[in-house]
Design an enzyme around this catalytic site. Structure first.
Site, mmCIF file in Angstrom:
data_model
loop_
_atom_site.group_PDB
_atom_site.id
_atom_site.type_symbol
_atom_site.label_atom_id
_atom_site.label_comp_id
_atom_site.label_asym_id
_atom_site.label_seq_id
_atom_site.Cartn_x
_atom_site.Cartn_y
_atom_site.Cartn_z
ATOM 1 C CD GLN A 227 -40.892 -3.747 31.969
ATOM 2 O OE1 GLN A 227 -41.241 -2.596 32.198
ATOM 3 N NE2 GLN A 227 -39.969 -4.355 32.686
ATOM 4 N N GLY B 166 -36.773 8.437 45.065
ATOM 5 C CA GLY B 166 -35.566 9.226 45.310
ATOM 6 C C GLY B 166 -34.285 8.582 44.828
ATOM 7 C CE LYS B 167 -35.584 4.227 40.820
ATOM 8 N NZ LYS B 167 -36.854 4.921 41.139
ATOM 9 C CG ASP C 126 -31.324 5.936 38.962
ATOM 10 O OD1 ASP C 126 -32.182 5.213 39.511
ATOM 11 O OD2 ASP C 126 -31.596 7.035 38.464
#
Length: 202
Positions: A53, A12-13, A77
């Site tokens: 990454q 839910g970020k 976020d």
């Protein structure tokens, strides 16, 4: 002032970041899905884990630098620290990133973040694997449908290790309990905790 929202995939970020930005008038920095390696990564993690990454690291470093130059309150976020302490570590533990690539990535991360300040407040969303898997299925992103429960659990375990040792100011929100996206009462409970840490007397 830098506020950051952290948590596992589908915790839910982005939703909370958007809601808090609107409620407080903060400037949001969203995690975007524009990583050109992402689809390949989910199809073949050992081959594309390092590339993915490093791309995330570069983007979040750029975002963090921009946040440092932005006046007022900014809410982000996901942080740059999760990339190394959670996602890269998980890939190495699951042998989805070679030791050579992991060592190279870790050295690069340390060099780039050595002098970065921590967020003024970190909001960690803690969600169970069952909740995360349900949300992944509901939002229907094709490249996420192959994510295994073991992968989510591995990330969750590392998130717990990271947050337990996190040295900065933070709060933990139970993403299973607080349905802030659909409940104004739950959202108020979240904002009250934030107010207490950011604007309280002590």
């Amino acid at each position: 002032m830098h506020i950051a929202v952290s948590g596992n995939i589908a915790s839910g970020k982005t939703t909370l970041t958007r809601m808090l930005a609107k409620a407080y008038g903060w400037t949001p920095y969203f995690e975007t899905g524009d990583n050109p390696y992402l689809a390949d990564y989910y199809a073949d993690m050992p081959r594309w884990s390092f590339n993915t990454q490093v791309h995330f690291l570069a983007k979040r470093l750029r975002d963090t630098s921009e946040i440092g130059r932005t006046a007022g309150y900014v809410i982000q976020d996901r942080t740059i620290y999760e990339d190394a302490h959670v996602f890269a570590r998980n890939l190495r533990q699951r042998q989805l990133m070679s030791q050579r690539d992991y060592d190279c990535y870790s050295q690069l991360f340390r060099l780039l973040t050595d002098r970065l300040p921590l967020p003024d407040l970190l909001i960690y969303l803690r969600g169970s694997v069952a909740t995360l898997a349900k949300r992944i299925q509901q939002r229907g992103r094709s490249y996420e449908q192959g994510i295994s429960l073991g992968y989510l659990q591995g990330l969750g375990d590392l998130y717990e290790e990271w947050i337990a040792q996190y040295p900065g100011k933070h709060i933990i929100i139970d993403a299973d309990r607080y349905q802030f996206a659909s409940s104004s009462k739950d959202f108020l409970s979240v904002t009250e905790q934030i107010d207490g840490l950011l604007f309280g007397l002590f």
